[in-house]
Design a protein around this motif. Structure first.
Motif, PDB file in Angstrom:
ATOM      1  N   ARG A  89       0.848   5.029   0.488  1.00  0.00           N
ATOM      2  CA  ARG A  89      -0.269   6.098   1.037  1.00  0.00           C
ATOM      3  C   ARG A  89       0.436   7.560   1.052  1.00  0.00           C
ATOM      4  O   ARG A  89       1.705   7.431   1.086  1.00  0.00           O
ATOM      5  CB  ARG A  89      -0.663   5.641   2.375  1.00  0.00           C
ATOM      6  CG  ARG A  89      -1.492   4.478   2.299  1.00  0.00           C
ATOM      7  CD  ARG A  89      -2.053   3.983   3.950  1.00  0.00           C
ATOM      8  NE  ARG A  89      -2.672   2.796   3.958  1.00  0.00           N
ATOM      9  CZ  ARG A  89      -3.780   2.460   3.776  1.00  0.00           C
ATOM     10  NH1 ARG A  89      -4.544   3.641   3.317  1.00  0.00           N
ATOM     11  NH2 ARG A  89      -4.410   1.483   3.777  1.00  0.00           N
ATOM     12  N   TYR A  94      -8.788   6.814  -5.312  1.00  0.00           N
ATOM     13  CA  TYR A  94      -8.623   8.349  -4.890  1.00  0.00           C
ATOM     14  C   TYR A  94     -10.195   8.873  -4.838  1.00  0.00           C
ATOM     15  O   TYR A  94     -10.746   9.379  -5.693  1.00  0.00           O
ATOM     16  CB  TYR A  94      -8.041   9.122  -5.981  1.00  0.00           C
ATOM     17  CG  TYR A  94      -6.537   9.268  -5.792  1.00  0.00           C
ATOM     18  CD1 TYR A  94      -5.660  10.641  -5.716  1.00  0.00           C
ATOM     19  CD2 TYR A  94      -5.843   8.037  -5.782  1.00  0.00           C
ATOM     20  CE1 TYR A  94      -4.360  10.601  -5.480  1.00  0.00           C
ATOM     21  CE2 TYR A  94      -4.514   8.207  -5.938  1.00  0.00           C
ATOM     22  CZ  TYR A  94      -3.645   9.233  -5.778  1.00  0.00           C
ATOM     23  OH  TYR A  94      -2.382   9.293  -5.607  1.00  0.00           O
ATOM     24  N   PRO A 112      -4.972  11.433   2.840  1.00  0.00           N
ATOM     25  CA  PRO A 112      -4.864  10.219   3.813  1.00  0.00           C
ATOM     26  C   PRO A 112      -6.147   9.310   3.336  1.00  0.00           C
ATOM     27  O   PRO A 112      -6.025   7.999   3.627  1.00  0.00           O
ATOM     28  CB  PRO A 112      -5.098  10.922   5.078  1.00  0.00           C
ATOM     29  CG  PRO A 112      -5.513  12.387   4.866  1.00  0.00           C
ATOM     30  CD  PRO A 112      -5.081  12.696   3.830  1.00  0.00           C
ATOM     31  N   SER A 113      -6.907   9.750   2.655  1.00  0.00           N
ATOM     32  CA  SER A 113      -7.981   8.859   1.920  1.00  0.00           C
ATOM     33  C   SER A 113      -7.860   8.061   0.702  1.00  0.00           C
ATOM     34  O   SER A 113      -8.469   7.449   0.325  1.00  0.00           O
ATOM     35  CB  SER A 113      -9.275   9.614   1.937  1.00  0.00           C
ATOM     36  OG  SER A 113      -9.105  10.716   0.831  1.00  0.00           O
ATOM     37  N   SER A 114      -6.564   8.587   0.191  1.00  0.00           N
ATOM     38  CA  SER A 114      -6.023   7.937  -1.026  1.00  0.00           C
ATOM     39  C   SER A 114      -4.923   6.910  -0.827  1.00  0.00           C
ATOM     40  O   SER A 114      -4.265   6.977   0.188  1.00  0.00           O
ATOM     41  CB  SER A 114      -5.747   9.105  -1.961  1.00  0.00           C
ATOM     42  OG  SER A 114      -6.569  10.106  -2.261  1.00  0.00           O
ATOM     43  N   ARG A 115      -4.641   6.008  -1.838  1.00  0.00           N
ATOM     44  CA  ARG A 115      -3.910   5.005  -1.826  1.00  0.00           C
ATOM     45  C   ARG A 115      -3.587   4.499  -3.338  1.00  0.00           C
ATOM     46  O   ARG A 115      -4.615   4.423  -4.027  1.00  0.00           O
ATOM     47  CB  ARG A 115      -4.125   3.643  -1.029  1.00  0.00           C
ATOM     48  CG  ARG A 115      -5.520   3.100  -1.393  1.00  0.00           C
ATOM     49  CD  ARG A 115      -6.027   2.246  -0.286  1.00  0.00           C
ATOM     50  NE  ARG A 115      -7.367   1.608  -0.504  1.00  0.00           N
ATOM     51  CZ  ARG A 115      -7.913   0.533   0.240  1.00  0.00           C
ATOM     52  NH1 ARG A 115      -7.792   0.352   1.315  1.00  0.00           N
ATOM     53  NH2 ARG A 115      -9.061   0.251  -0.438  1.00  0.00           N
ATOM     54  N   SER A 139      -5.406   2.261  -8.007  1.00  0.00           N
ATOM     55  CA  SER A 139      -5.202   3.457  -7.141  1.00  0.00           C
ATOM     56  C   SER A 139      -6.773   3.673  -6.877  1.00  0.00           C
ATOM     57  O   SER A 139      -7.800   3.359  -7.729  1.00  0.00           O
ATOM     58  CB  SER A 139      -4.706   4.770  -7.992  1.00  0.00           C
ATOM     59  OG  SER A 139      -5.720   4.936  -8.812  1.00  0.00           O
ATOM     60  N   PHE A 180       0.929  -1.250  -0.113  1.00  0.00           N
ATOM     61  CA  PHE A 180       0.112   0.052   0.050  1.00  0.00           C
ATOM     62  C   PHE A 180       0.873   1.246   0.096  1.00  0.00           C
ATOM     63  O   PHE A 180       1.805   1.598   1.036  1.00  0.00           O
ATOM     64  CB  PHE A 180      -1.055   0.038   1.010  1.00  0.00           C
ATOM     65  CG  PHE A 180      -1.969  -0.994   1.088  1.00  0.00           C
ATOM     66  CD1 PHE A 180      -3.117  -0.683   1.110  1.00  0.00           C
ATOM     67  CD2 PHE A 180      -1.807  -2.392   1.288  1.00  0.00           C
ATOM     68  CE1 PHE A 180      -4.224  -1.627   0.883  1.00  0.00           C
ATOM     69  CE2 PHE A 180      -2.635  -3.321   1.265  1.00  0.00           C
ATOM     70  CZ  PHE A 180      -4.054  -2.961   1.150  1.00  0.00           C
TER      71      PHE A 180
END
Length: 357
Positions: free
Chosen positions: A53, A84, A58-61, A82, A51
Protein backbone atom coordinates in the motif's frame (compact mmCIF):
# COMPACT_ATOMS: atom_id res chain seq x y z
CA UNK A 1 18.19 -38.34 -9.57
CA UNK A 2 17.74 -37.39 -13.23
CA UNK A 3 19.57 -34.59 -14.99
CA UNK A 4 17.96 -31.19 -14.48
CA UNK A 5 18.18 -28.25 -16.85
CA UNK A 6 17.07 -24.64 -16.92
CA UNK A 7 13.73 -24.37 -18.74
CA UNK A 8 13.37 -21.81 -21.53
CA UNK A 9 11.75 -18.55 -20.43
CA UNK A 10 8.63 -17.51 -22.32
CA UNK A 11 6.31 -14.52 -22.38
CA UNK A 12 2.61 -14.96 -23.15
CA UNK A 13 0.53 -11.92 -24.05
CA UNK A 14 -3.01 -11.14 -23.02
CA UNK A 15 -4.20 -11.74 -26.57
CA UNK A 16 -2.76 -15.26 -26.51
CA UNK A 17 -4.15 -15.92 -23.04
CA UNK A 18 -7.59 -14.86 -24.27
CA UNK A 19 -7.39 -17.05 -27.36
CA UNK A 20 -6.32 -20.10 -25.35
CA UNK A 21 -9.10 -19.73 -22.77
CA UNK A 22 -11.98 -18.62 -25.01
CA UNK A 23 -14.81 -21.09 -25.37
CA UNK A 24 -13.45 -23.61 -22.86
CA UNK A 25 -15.71 -22.83 -19.91
CA UNK A 26 -16.59 -26.44 -19.12
CA UNK A 27 -12.99 -27.66 -19.32
CA UNK A 28 -11.71 -24.81 -17.14
CA UNK A 29 -14.48 -25.25 -14.58
CA UNK A 30 -13.47 -28.91 -14.28
CA UNK A 31 -9.82 -27.86 -13.97
CA UNK A 32 -10.55 -25.41 -11.16
CA UNK A 33 -12.67 -28.02 -9.38
CA UNK A 34 -9.72 -30.42 -9.42
CA UNK A 35 -7.49 -27.64 -8.07
CA UNK A 36 -9.88 -27.18 -5.15
CA UNK A 37 -9.73 -30.90 -4.42
CA UNK A 38 -5.91 -30.76 -4.45
CA UNK A 39 -6.10 -27.83 -2.05
CA UNK A 40 -8.52 -29.66 0.21
CA UNK A 41 -6.25 -32.72 0.30
CA UNK A 42 -3.18 -30.70 1.32
CA UNK A 43 -1.34 -30.89 -2.01
CA UNK A 44 -0.96 -27.13 -2.32
CA UNK A 45 0.86 -24.35 -0.53
CA UNK A 46 -1.02 -21.08 -0.41
CA UNK A 47 0.54 -18.50 1.97
CA UNK A 48 -1.28 -15.30 2.91
CA UNK A 49 -1.48 -12.62 0.25
CA UNK A 50 0.84 -9.66 0.70
CA UNK A 51 -0.52 -6.14 0.25
CA UNK A 52 1.71 -3.28 -0.88
CA UNK A 53 0.00 0.00 0.00
CA UNK A 54 1.01 3.61 -0.51
CA UNK A 55 0.62 6.60 1.84
CA UNK A 56 0.21 8.95 -1.12
CA UNK A 57 -2.36 6.66 -2.83
CA UNK A 58 -4.51 5.19 -0.04
CA UNK A 59 -7.07 3.70 -2.43
CA UNK A 60 -4.43 1.84 -4.47
CA UNK A 61 -2.63 -1.40 -3.77
CA UNK A 62 -0.52 -4.12 -5.33
CA UNK A 63 -1.05 -7.66 -4.09
CA UNK A 64 1.33 -10.62 -4.23
CA UNK A 65 -0.22 -14.09 -4.22
CA UNK A 66 2.49 -16.78 -3.95
CA UNK A 67 1.46 -20.42 -4.23
CA UNK A 68 2.56 -23.93 -5.15
CA UNK A 69 0.63 -26.90 -6.54
CA UNK A 70 1.67 -30.54 -6.50
CA UNK A 71 -0.31 -33.58 -7.65
CA UNK A 72 -0.07 -33.97 -11.42
CA UNK A 73 0.44 -30.23 -11.98
CA UNK A 74 3.66 -29.45 -10.06
CA UNK A 75 4.07 -25.72 -10.55
CA UNK A 76 5.10 -22.88 -8.25
CA UNK A 77 4.65 -19.18 -8.83
CA UNK A 78 3.21 -15.83 -7.91
CA UNK A 79 0.54 -13.45 -9.17
CA UNK A 80 1.35 -9.74 -8.91
CA UNK A 81 -1.89 -7.80 -9.30
CA UNK A 82 -2.48 -4.09 -8.92
CA UNK A 83 -5.64 -2.10 -8.25
CA UNK A 84 -5.54 1.63 -8.96
CA UNK A 85 -9.15 2.89 -8.96
CA UNK A 86 -8.14 6.35 -10.20
CA UNK A 87 -7.03 4.78 -13.47
CA UNK A 88 -10.65 4.80 -14.61
CA UNK A 89 -10.65 8.60 -14.59
CA UNK A 90 -7.82 8.49 -17.13
CA UNK A 91 -9.51 5.99 -19.40
CA UNK A 92 -7.45 2.92 -18.48
CA UNK A 93 -8.51 -0.23 -16.59
CA UNK A 94 -8.41 -0.20 -12.80
CA UNK A 95 -6.57 -3.52 -12.46
CA UNK A 96 -3.56 -5.12 -14.13
CA UNK A 97 -1.67 -8.31 -13.38
CA UNK A 98 1.15 -10.62 -14.35
CA UNK A 99 1.60 -14.27 -13.41
CA UNK A 100 5.05 -15.85 -13.01
CA UNK A 101 5.40 -19.64 -13.18
CA UNK A 102 8.37 -21.40 -11.59
CA UNK A 103 9.69 -24.85 -12.38
CA UNK A 104 9.07 -27.11 -9.38
CA UNK A 105 12.33 -29.05 -9.93
CA UNK A 106 14.80 -26.18 -10.29
CA UNK A 107 12.92 -23.13 -9.00
CA UNK A 108 13.65 -21.25 -12.22
CA UNK A 109 10.85 -19.03 -13.55
CA UNK A 110 9.88 -20.25 -16.98
CA UNK A 111 6.90 -18.12 -17.99
CA UNK A 112 5.48 -14.64 -17.54
CA UNK A 113 1.82 -14.39 -18.52
CA UNK A 114 -0.61 -11.50 -18.65
CA UNK A 115 -2.63 -12.24 -15.52
CA UNK A 116 -5.87 -10.26 -15.52
CA UNK A 117 -7.72 -12.63 -17.87
CA UNK A 118 -6.44 -15.66 -15.96
CA UNK A 119 -7.64 -14.03 -12.74
CA UNK A 120 -11.07 -13.33 -14.19
CA UNK A 121 -11.40 -16.86 -15.56
CA UNK A 122 -10.36 -18.59 -12.34
CA UNK A 123 -12.79 -16.34 -10.42
CA UNK A 124 -15.66 -17.17 -12.75
CA UNK A 125 -14.80 -20.88 -12.84
CA UNK A 126 -14.64 -20.90 -9.02
CA UNK A 127 -18.17 -19.47 -8.88
CA UNK A 128 -19.36 -22.04 -11.43
CA UNK A 129 -17.90 -24.86 -9.32
CA UNK A 130 -19.73 -23.51 -6.27
CA UNK A 131 -23.05 -23.34 -8.13
CA UNK A 132 -22.56 -26.80 -9.62
CA UNK A 133 -22.42 -28.32 -6.13
CA UNK A 134 -24.35 -25.92 -3.88
CA UNK A 135 -27.36 -25.95 -6.22
CA UNK A 136 -27.88 -29.69 -5.74
CA UNK A 137 -31.13 -30.37 -3.98
CA UNK A 138 -32.53 -26.94 -4.83
CA UNK A 139 -35.15 -26.07 -7.40
CA UNK A 140 -33.53 -25.36 -10.78
CA UNK A 141 -31.86 -21.94 -10.83
CA UNK A 142 -33.59 -20.32 -13.79
CA UNK A 143 -32.86 -16.69 -12.89
CA UNK A 144 -29.89 -14.66 -11.68
CA UNK A 145 -29.26 -11.10 -10.57
CA UNK A 146 -25.88 -9.37 -10.94
CA UNK A 147 -25.00 -6.67 -8.41
CA UNK A 148 -22.10 -4.94 -10.13
CA UNK A 149 -21.59 -4.83 -13.89
CA UNK A 150 -17.87 -4.67 -14.61
CA UNK A 151 -15.55 -7.06 -16.43
CA UNK A 152 -15.68 -9.75 -13.74
CA UNK A 153 -19.49 -9.79 -13.96
CA UNK A 154 -19.24 -10.55 -17.67
CA UNK A 155 -16.95 -13.51 -17.05
CA UNK A 156 -19.22 -14.71 -14.25
CA UNK A 157 -22.24 -14.57 -16.54
CA UNK A 158 -20.34 -16.47 -19.23
CA UNK A 159 -19.31 -19.29 -16.90
CA UNK A 160 -22.64 -19.56 -15.08
CA UNK A 161 -24.51 -19.65 -18.41
CA UNK A 162 -22.25 -22.48 -19.57
CA UNK A 163 -23.51 -24.67 -16.71
CA UNK A 164 -26.96 -24.74 -18.31
CA UNK A 165 -29.86 -24.67 -18.62
CA UNK A 166 -30.33 -21.14 -19.96
CA UNK A 167 -31.59 -18.50 -17.54
CA UNK A 168 -35.15 -17.29 -18.05
CA UNK A 169 -34.51 -13.98 -16.31
CA UNK A 170 -31.33 -11.97 -15.74
CA UNK A 171 -31.18 -8.77 -13.71
CA UNK A 172 -28.47 -6.19 -13.16
CA UNK A 173 -27.89 -3.31 -10.78
CA UNK A 174 -24.91 -0.96 -10.67
CA UNK A 175 -24.26 2.49 -9.26
CA UNK A 176 -23.27 3.47 -12.79
CA UNK A 177 -26.26 3.48 -15.10
CA UNK A 178 -23.91 3.29 -18.08
CA UNK A 179 -22.22 0.18 -16.69
CA UNK A 180 -25.59 -1.43 -15.96
CA UNK A 181 -26.96 -0.73 -19.44
CA UNK A 182 -23.72 -1.88 -21.10
CA UNK A 183 -23.83 -5.16 -19.19
CA UNK A 184 -27.51 -5.63 -20.03
CA UNK A 185 -26.79 -5.07 -23.73
CA UNK A 186 -23.97 -7.61 -23.55
CA UNK A 187 -26.21 -10.20 -21.88
CA UNK A 188 -28.98 -9.65 -24.42
CA UNK A 189 -26.51 -10.37 -27.22
CA UNK A 190 -24.97 -13.45 -25.60
CA UNK A 191 -28.14 -14.90 -24.01
CA UNK A 192 -30.85 -14.14 -26.58
CA UNK A 193 -33.43 -16.36 -24.89
CA UNK A 194 -33.26 -14.54 -21.56
CA UNK A 195 -35.37 -11.64 -20.35
CA UNK A 196 -32.93 -8.93 -19.14
CA UNK A 197 -33.85 -6.12 -16.75
CA UNK A 198 -31.88 -3.23 -15.27
CA UNK A 199 -32.89 -2.54 -11.66
CA UNK A 200 -32.58 0.95 -10.22
CA UNK A 201 -33.02 -0.36 -6.67
CA UNK A 202 -30.50 -2.57 -4.89
CA UNK A 203 -33.24 -4.15 -2.78
CA UNK A 204 -35.33 -4.89 -5.85
CA UNK A 205 -32.38 -6.67 -7.47
CA UNK A 206 -31.47 -8.78 -4.44
CA UNK A 207 -35.02 -9.81 -3.57
CA UNK A 208 -36.04 -10.75 -7.13
CA UNK A 209 -33.66 -13.61 -7.99
CA UNK A 210 -32.95 -17.13 -6.77
CA UNK A 211 -29.24 -16.58 -7.40
CA UNK A 212 -27.53 -13.25 -6.66
CA UNK A 213 -23.98 -12.43 -7.76
CA UNK A 214 -22.05 -9.64 -6.03
CA UNK A 215 -19.21 -8.39 -8.24
CA UNK A 216 -18.62 -4.83 -7.02
CA UNK A 217 -15.57 -2.84 -5.91
CA UNK A 218 -17.15 -2.02 -2.53
CA UNK A 219 -14.65 -1.54 0.31
CA UNK A 220 -17.21 -1.94 3.11
CA UNK A 221 -20.69 -3.45 3.61
CA UNK A 222 -23.59 -1.66 1.96
CA UNK A 223 -26.23 -4.44 2.02
CA UNK A 224 -27.34 -4.64 5.63
CA UNK A 225 -30.90 -5.97 5.81
CA UNK A 226 -31.25 -9.78 6.13
CA UNK A 227 -34.91 -9.52 5.09
CA UNK A 228 -33.79 -8.86 1.51
CA UNK A 229 -32.70 -12.51 1.48
CA UNK A 230 -35.88 -14.00 2.96
CA UNK A 231 -36.45 -15.99 -0.26
CA UNK A 232 -33.24 -17.94 0.60
CA UNK A 233 -31.20 -17.36 -2.58
CA UNK A 234 -27.83 -18.80 -3.46
CA UNK A 235 -25.46 -15.83 -3.13
CA UNK A 236 -22.09 -15.66 -4.87
CA UNK A 237 -20.32 -13.04 -2.75
CA UNK A 238 -17.37 -12.70 -5.12
CA UNK A 239 -16.47 -9.14 -4.10
CA UNK A 240 -16.37 -10.18 -0.42
CA UNK A 241 -17.25 -6.87 1.26
CA UNK A 242 -20.83 -6.13 0.23
CA UNK A 243 -22.73 -7.89 3.04
CA UNK A 244 -23.02 -6.74 6.63
CA UNK A 245 -22.28 -9.12 9.53
CA UNK A 246 -26.04 -9.33 10.13
CA UNK A 247 -26.59 -10.78 6.66
CA UNK A 248 -23.64 -13.14 7.02
CA UNK A 249 -24.80 -14.45 10.41
CA UNK A 250 -28.31 -15.09 9.08
CA UNK A 251 -26.95 -17.31 6.28
CA UNK A 252 -25.24 -20.63 5.65
CA UNK A 253 -21.67 -19.66 4.78
CA UNK A 254 -19.28 -21.54 2.49
CA UNK A 255 -15.76 -20.25 1.78
CA UNK A 256 -12.83 -21.46 -0.29
CA UNK A 257 -10.32 -21.32 2.58
CA UNK A 258 -11.16 -20.30 6.15
CA UNK A 259 -7.82 -18.79 7.12
CA UNK A 260 -7.56 -16.73 3.95
CA UNK A 261 -11.06 -15.29 3.91
CA UNK A 262 -11.16 -14.32 7.59
CA UNK A 263 -8.88 -11.32 7.12
CA UNK A 264 -8.62 -7.93 5.42
CA UNK A 265 -12.06 -6.85 6.69
CA UNK A 266 -14.05 -9.10 4.39
CA UNK A 267 -17.69 -9.44 5.42
CA UNK A 268 -17.04 -12.79 7.07
CA UNK A 269 -14.01 -11.32 8.84
CA UNK A 270 -16.19 -8.51 10.19
CA UNK A 271 -18.68 -11.13 11.39
CA UNK A 272 -15.86 -12.92 13.21
CA UNK A 273 -14.76 -9.65 14.81
CA UNK A 274 -18.34 -8.93 15.84
CA UNK A 275 -18.97 -12.32 17.45
CA UNK A 276 -15.52 -13.54 18.47
CA UNK A 277 -16.19 -16.92 16.84
CA UNK A 278 -16.02 -18.75 13.53
CA UNK A 279 -18.76 -21.34 13.75
CA UNK A 280 -20.94 -19.34 11.34
CA UNK A 281 -18.58 -20.57 8.58
CA UNK A 282 -20.17 -23.92 7.88
CA UNK A 283 -17.88 -25.46 5.25
CA UNK A 284 -15.20 -24.99 2.64
CA UNK A 285 -15.84 -25.53 -1.05
CA UNK A 286 -13.64 -28.68 -1.15
CA UNK A 287 -15.90 -30.14 1.58
CA UNK A 288 -18.94 -29.33 -0.54
CA UNK A 289 -17.39 -30.82 -3.70
CA UNK A 290 -16.47 -34.05 -1.91
CA UNK A 291 -20.00 -34.40 -0.49
CA UNK A 292 -18.96 -33.98 3.14
CA UNK A 293 -21.28 -30.97 3.53
CA UNK A 294 -24.71 -30.19 2.16
CA UNK A 295 -26.47 -26.95 3.15
CA UNK A 296 -29.74 -27.30 5.00
CA UNK A 297 -32.80 -25.75 3.32
CA UNK A 298 -34.52 -22.69 4.74
CA UNK A 299 -31.59 -20.26 4.81
CA UNK A 300 -29.70 -18.18 2.26
CA UNK A 301 -26.44 -19.83 1.18
CA UNK A 302 -23.51 -17.43 0.75
CA UNK A 303 -20.30 -18.45 -1.02
CA UNK A 304 -17.41 -16.09 -0.21
CA UNK A 305 -14.23 -16.97 -2.17
CA UNK A 306 -11.10 -15.05 -1.19
CA UNK A 307 -9.41 -16.12 -4.41
CA UNK A 308 -6.56 -18.58 -4.05
CA UNK A 309 -3.25 -18.23 -5.85
CA UNK A 310 -3.26 -21.97 -6.53
CA UNK A 311 -6.15 -21.44 -8.94
CA UNK A 312 -4.17 -18.86 -10.90
CA UNK A 313 -1.26 -21.29 -11.14
CA UNK A 314 -3.37 -24.16 -12.40
CA UNK A 315 -5.05 -22.01 -15.06
CA UNK A 316 -1.73 -20.34 -15.93
CA UNK A 317 -0.01 -23.71 -16.34
CA UNK A 318 -2.85 -24.79 -18.65
CA UNK A 319 -2.40 -21.63 -20.75
CA UNK A 320 1.37 -22.09 -20.92
CA UNK A 321 1.14 -25.68 -22.09
CA UNK A 322 -1.40 -24.91 -24.81
CA UNK A 323 0.40 -21.75 -25.95
CA UNK A 324 3.69 -23.63 -26.17
CA UNK A 325 2.03 -26.32 -28.28
CA UNK A 326 0.30 -23.82 -30.57
CA UNK A 327 3.22 -21.44 -30.98
CA UNK A 328 1.68 -18.62 -28.98
CA UNK A 329 4.48 -18.39 -26.40
CA UNK A 330 7.43 -16.08 -27.16
CA UNK A 331 10.74 -17.52 -25.95
CA UNK A 332 13.29 -15.02 -24.62
CA UNK A 333 16.67 -16.42 -25.56
CA UNK A 334 19.46 -16.18 -22.96
CA UNK A 335 17.12 -14.68 -20.39
CA UNK A 336 19.30 -16.16 -17.65
CA UNK A 337 22.83 -14.92 -18.18
CA UNK A 338 26.12 -16.85 -17.95
CA UNK A 339 24.72 -20.21 -16.92
CA UNK A 340 27.10 -22.37 -18.95
CA UNK A 341 29.97 -21.88 -16.49
CA UNK A 342 28.06 -23.99 -13.95
CA UNK A 343 28.39 -26.97 -16.27
CA UNK A 344 32.19 -27.04 -15.86
CA UNK A 345 33.27 -30.41 -14.36
CA UNK A 346 35.11 -28.77 -11.44
CA UNK A 347 32.02 -26.81 -10.41
CA UNK A 348 29.77 -29.85 -10.71
CA UNK A 349 32.12 -31.82 -8.42
CA UNK A 350 32.20 -28.97 -5.91
CA UNK A 351 28.41 -28.72 -5.85
CA UNK A 352 28.06 -32.47 -5.27
CA UNK A 353 30.53 -32.25 -2.39
CA UNK A 354 28.63 -29.37 -0.82
CA UNK A 355 31.48 -26.94 -1.43
CA UNK A 356 32.22 -23.96 -3.61
CA UNK A 357 35.12 -22.84 -5.72
Amino acid sequence: MGTQSIPPFTVISGATVHDVLAGRQQELTDLVEQAYLLHGSGETTNPPSYFLRFPDKPSSRIIALPAAVRGDVRVDGIKWVSSYPENIEHGIPRASAVLLLNDAATGYPYACLEGSIISAVRTAASAAVAVRHLARGRAPLTNVGFFGAGLIARYLHEYLAALGPAFDRIGVHDLSEDYARGFADHVEQTSPGSSVRVHGSARDLVSSYDMVVFATTAASPHVTDPSWFSHNPLVLHVSLRDLSPEVVLASTNVVDDVEHVLKADTSVHLAEQRTGRRDFVHATLPEVISGRFRPEPGRPVVFSPFGLGVLDLVVGDYVHRRAAEDGGATTVEDFFYDTDRHRRPDRVRAARNGGAL
